[in-house]
Design a protein around this motif. Structure first.
Motif: not given
Length: 251
Positions: A12, A14, A39, A169, A171-172, A175
């Motif tokens: 991952r 970011i 992301l 968000t 990030e959410t 997930d």
């Protein structure tokens, strides 16, 4: 609703700003051994299908899954359906609104009939093989393009926030999306395309209705009958069914 655990052995990354998450995926590819999600807070050169610019404001989801597939190129491309199903699963997990989301062939997700997400597959390789696959995903979490800028007949863009009141968000959302995609990837690699095709058709927008499919300068109108085992759109016209492997679809 809480998301499932992050999938095992999936990296991952970011980033705050990037030109394009797909472009960054290919830069990472040579030193990336396994699957990897990227992301970005914003993209400065995001793009959609047919090299169109993709509006990438902060607060929306701009992500790419980098894979290193082993199947023939024709099979690799079927992962667009895995991505669409995973997107729908993520949306439903976060909103609890299964009836609100539908899948538009070939690679969009609809919310209350408007486009909330799009998918762009790009690959690199030698000869006929595919070494690296980038599954680019854009989601209108809080902002959408101006409908006045869309081409005539296109599905109007919508946002998750405006349609559901839910502020999520990026990030959410990742997930929820990453484990959802991992499940469909496992199904695809172990059972093939058939279960993905069945699931996709269950959630297909305008199935059994009249649609228009435009390929280059030609536009065909007919009944959206199904998709075949290559992912092609089957359009029934007066003279019989026609298989369309790639097109822009209008309702």
């Amino acid at each position: 609703m809480s998301a499932d655990a992050w999938p095992k052995d999936v990296a991952r990354h970011i980033l705050d700003t990037v030109d394009s998450t797909n472009a960054h995926a290919f830069r990472l590819a040579p030193q990336s051994a396994g699957p990897c999600w990227i992301l970005a807070g914003e993209q400065t050169a995001g793009r959609g299908r047919r090299a169109r610019a993709w509006d990438s404001p902060r607060g929306n989801f701009h992500g790419t899954l980098l894979l290193h597939p082993t199947e023939p190129a024709s099979q690799v491309a079927l992962r667009s359906f895995a991505a669409a199903l995973a997107l729908r699963d993520a949306f439903v997990a976060l909103t609890g609104l299964p009836q609100a989301f539908a899948l538009k062939w070939p690679n969009d997700v609809l919310l209350n009939g408007g486009k909330v997400a799009g998918i762009l597959l790009e690959s690199s390789g030698a000869g006929q093989g595919v070494q690296h696959l980038a599954i680019g995903i854009g989601v209108n979490l809080i902002a959408a393009p101006d409908p006045a800028l869309m081409e005539s007949g296109a599905v109007p863009p919508v946002t998750l926030l405006a349609e559901t009141g839910l502020r999520v968000t990026p990030e959410t959302f990742l997930d929820a999306l990453a484990p959802a995609y991992a499940r469909w990837e496992a199904t695809f690699t172990t059972e093939g395309f058939a279960p993905l095709r069945t699931a996709w058709l269950t959630h297909a927008a305008r199935l059994g209705e009249t649609i228009r499919a435009r390929t280059g300068t030609e536009t065909r109108e007919g009944t959206f009958e199904t998709i075949d085992d290559t992912g092609a759109l089957i359009l029934r016209q007066s003279h019989g069914p026609v298989a369309i492997p790639a097109a822009e679809v209008f309702f």
